[in-house]
Design a protein around this motif. Structure first.
Motif, short mmCIF file in Angstrom:
data_model
loop_
_atom_site.label_atom_id
_atom_site.label_comp_id
_atom_site.label_asym_id
_atom_site.label_seq_id
_atom_site.Cartn_x
_atom_site.Cartn_y
_atom_site.Cartn_z
N GLY A 15 -13.87 10.52 17.69
CA GLY A 15 -15.29 10.74 16.60
C GLY A 15 -15.71 11.80 15.74
N ARG A 16 -16.91 12.29 15.43
CA ARG A 16 -17.64 13.00 15.23
C ARG A 16 -18.48 14.03 15.45
NH1 ARG A 16 -21.32 12.13 10.49
NH2 ARG A 16 -21.98 9.82 11.51
N VAL A 72 -22.36 14.94 15.33
CA VAL A 72 -23.41 14.69 14.64
C VAL A 72 -25.04 15.50 14.74
CG1 VAL A 72 -25.24 12.97 13.43
CG2 VAL A 72 -23.32 12.16 14.04
N VAL A 122 -20.20 11.97 18.76
CA VAL A 122 -19.82 10.32 18.03
C VAL A 122 -19.23 9.73 18.29
CG1 VAL A 122 -21.07 8.32 17.28
CG2 VAL A 122 -22.67 10.97 17.16
N ALA A 135 -15.96 7.15 18.06
CA ALA A 135 -15.65 6.25 16.34
C ALA A 135 -16.60 4.63 16.50
CB ALA A 135 -14.58 6.29 16.25
N ASP A 192 -19.89 5.38 15.38
CA ASP A 192 -20.46 5.58 14.58
C ASP A 192 -20.72 4.68 13.54
OD1 ASP A 192 -20.27 7.96 12.86
OD2 ASP A 192 -18.60 8.59 12.54
N ARG A 193 -21.64 5.47 11.92
CA ARG A 193 -21.59 4.49 10.79
C ARG A 193 -22.39 4.99 10.50
NH1 ARG A 193 -25.68 0.05 14.22
NH2 ARG A 193 -23.19 0.03 16.05
N LEU A 204 -25.79 6.52 10.44
CA LEU A 204 -26.13 7.15 11.88
C LEU A 204 -27.58 8.52 11.77
CD1 LEU A 204 -25.36 6.84 14.99
CD2 LEU A 204 -23.56 8.90 14.74
N TYR A 232 -29.47 6.60 19.44
CA TYR A 232 -28.63 6.50 18.16
C TYR A 232 -28.93 5.30 17.91
CZ TYR A 232 -24.78 8.42 21.33
OH TYR A 232 -24.01 9.50 21.74
N ASP A 250 -29.71 3.57 13.57
CA ASP A 250 -29.59 3.27 12.49
C ASP A 250 -30.03 3.27 11.50
OD1 ASP A 250 -27.91 1.73 10.61
OD2 ASP A 250 -27.52 0.48 11.62
#
Length: 245
Positions: A126-127, A129, A146, A148, A151-152, A155, A177, A179
């Motif tokens: 993931g990463r 954020v 977050v 993977a 994730d979007r 986000l 989270y 969207d």
């Protein structure tokens, strides 16, 4: 009994006091942690742990001595003021003695984070954020890892620092989270919306053909009509804080 009410009231009270003092000094959590580590490099403290203290998910009264003393000095409080405000004693001994340089402890934490990132398997990659409390939405005060699968492209991550949605299962301190590409309002879903005085998360409902947004706990004022607000995105995942104190 709800999870919100099951928290230790004393831990919640101390946590709110801690947050208020930090914000009064204009410090972000990482900045306060850095200050505390300069005083007590041995303190087992991180921005994540500080957040749990502030939200009452961990008790300041039960925190490591180094954490309490590091926070006291970092918050610019005398021993007398600290004890009066918290009811907690300060360590005995020579408090004026020079302390070791903080570089080793800070570097150790960074190295541990780098090592942990290397061990994350591909299935849970993931990463990080940028994230911010709801009350100061738009001004990032930290970062959240977050996975993977969550994730979007559009986000956003918000920390819920109110109890307005606790009746619906969203506890104070929850990670939301969002969207931002999903603004198609559907009844029963929760959305991040704008208000005249800031932002809030509210649940959508339809009444007499009109869309309204309301607070599950009734703590954020009267329901607000769709035409009086802007929808910034849908809350698609909630991660509540741990409940042990």
């Amino acid at each position: 009994m709800s999870a919100e009410r099951s928290k230790d009231p004393r831990a919640v009270e101390l946590g709110q006091w801690l947050m208020d003092r930090r914000q009064h000094l204009g410090l972000k959590r990482p900045e306060l942690v850095k200050r505390a580590l300069e005083v007590r490099p041995d303190a087992p403290i991180s921005p994540d742990y500080l957040g749990k203290l502030e939200y009452g998910a961990r008790s300041l009264a039960a925190a490591h001595e180094g954490v309490r003393e590091g926070l006291r000095v970092a918050l610019e409080l005398s021993p007398e003021t600290w004890t009066h405000a918290t009811g907690l004693d300060v360590p005995t001994g020579d408090l004026s003695a020079p302390t070791p340089a903080p570089v080793n402890r800070v570097e150790q934490l960074l190295n541990e984070l780098r090592d942990y990132a290397k061990l994350i398997p591909a299935a849970t990659a993931g990463r990080f954020v940028p994230s911010s409390p709801l009350s100061t939405y738009g001004r990032a005060q930290g970062a959240t890892f977050v996975p993977a699968e969550l994730d979007r492209p559009n986000l956003d991550v918000v920390m819920l620092d109110t109890s307005s949605m606790s009746a619906g299962g969203l506890q104070r301190g929850a990670t939301l989270y969002i969207d931002k590409s999903d603004r198609d309002v559907q009844p029963g879903r929760i959305y991040l919306i704008t208000l005249p005085d800031g932002h809030d998360v509210r649940r959508a409902a339809v009444h007499e053909g009109e869309t309204w947004f309301y607070s599950d706990s009734g703590l954020s004022g009267a329901p607000i009509q769709d035409s009086r607000t802007s929808v910034l995105g849908r809350v698609f995942k909630v991660v509540n804080p741990p409940q042990d104190v």
